[in-house]
Scaffold this motif. Structure first.
Motif, PDB file in Angstrom:
ATOM      1  N   ILE A 131       0.803  -1.225   0.000  1.00 37.29           N
ATOM      2  CA  ILE A 131       0.000   0.000   0.000  1.00 37.29           C
ATOM      3  C   ILE A 131       0.839   1.280   0.000  1.00 37.29           C
ATOM      4  O   ILE A 131       0.294   2.360  -0.166  1.00 37.29           O
ATOM      5  CB  ILE A 131      -0.974   0.027   1.205  1.00 37.29           C
ATOM      6  N   HIS A 132       2.142   1.165   0.171  1.00 34.67           N
ATOM      7  CA  HIS A 132       3.016   2.340   0.291  1.00 34.67           C
ATOM      8  C   HIS A 132       3.314   2.919  -1.083  1.00 34.67           C
ATOM      9  O   HIS A 132       3.562   2.181  -2.034  1.00 34.67           O
ATOM     10  CB  HIS A 132       4.323   1.941   0.989  1.00 34.67           C
ATOM     11  N   PRO A 133       3.291   4.244  -1.217  1.00 35.11           N
ATOM     12  CA  PRO A 133       3.569   4.846  -2.528  1.00 35.11           C
ATOM     13  C   PRO A 133       5.046   4.829  -2.934  1.00 35.11           C
ATOM     14  O   PRO A 133       5.341   4.996  -4.115  1.00 35.11           O
ATOM     15  CB  PRO A 133       3.064   6.288  -2.380  1.00 35.11           C
ATOM     16  N   PHE A 134       5.964   4.633  -1.998  1.00 33.34           N
ATOM     17  CA  PHE A 134       7.379   4.603  -2.354  1.00 33.34           C
ATOM     18  C   PHE A 134       7.690   3.334  -3.135  1.00 33.34           C
ATOM     19  O   PHE A 134       7.125   2.272  -2.865  1.00 33.34           O
ATOM     20  CB  PHE A 134       8.273   4.630  -1.113  1.00 33.34           C
ATOM     21  N   GLU A 135       8.621   3.441  -4.072  1.00 32.95           N
ATOM     22  CA  GLU A 135       9.086   2.278  -4.824  1.00 32.95           C
ATOM     23  C   GLU A 135       9.729   1.241  -3.900  1.00 32.95           C
ATOM     24  O   GLU A 135       9.567   0.042  -4.068  1.00 32.95           O
ATOM     25  CB  GLU A 135      10.099   2.746  -5.879  1.00 32.95           C
TER      26      GLU A 135
END
Length: 162
Positions: A131-135
């Motif tokens: 769910i995290h937007p970071f790659e």
């Protein structure tokens, strides 16, 4: 059967019991070394159950960095909704320096401190990555060695077992 008796004759009664060979001793020692962590863990859990004491490392704090406060709140809420933690702190904005793709970067981030069972760290990490937007989100856990026993028991009560 006759060939076996020639290679492994029974000793006369006066010699007593045969001594185990080096292979047998090596096998037993290897099994003891390999099962030691399991046996030690079971002994700690039994001791904890009998005395009510804390088993060091049963709980962990996971650190998760987020781009901004809204993302941090969304991730913290999602973690809590899935019952992957008993408590999440959302720490205020901090400056960060890091290397990314060979270049020195500078940004601001919000840090989550997630209190949970150590056995949930893998599931927590997988869920946050999904769910995290970071790659490549920062998700690091540290085992809790000691703490307020009442608080640690509260974490245990609020995060279901596997």
């Amino acid at each position: 059967m006759e060939g076996l008796s020639q290679r492994c004759p029974l000793p006369p009664a006066s010699q007593g019991c045969p001594r185990p060979g080096r292979g047998t001793v090596l096998l037993v020692l290897t099994l003891l070394v390999l099962t030691y962590p399991l046996l030690w863990g079971l002994a700690l859990q039994l001791h904890s159950a009998l005395t009510g004491s804390y088993v060091p490392g049963s709980h962990s704090i996971a650190l998760v960095s987020c781009l901004n406060e809204q993302i941090a709140r969304d991730i913290a809420r999602a973690i809590m909704d899935k019952r992957l933690a008993a408590y999440v702190n959302i720490l205020p904005q901090s400056s960060a320096l890091y290397f990314w793709k060979g270049e020195l970067e500078e940004s601001t981030e919000i840090l989550l401190l997630v209190k949970t069972r150590t056995s949930k760290i893998g599931e927590l990490s997988n869920y946050v990555r999904s769910i995290h937007p970071f790659e490549m989100p920062e998700i690091i856990s540290l085992p809790i060695d000691q703490g307020n026993p009442v608080y640690l028991k509260w974490i245990e009560e609020n995060v279901p077992r596997d």
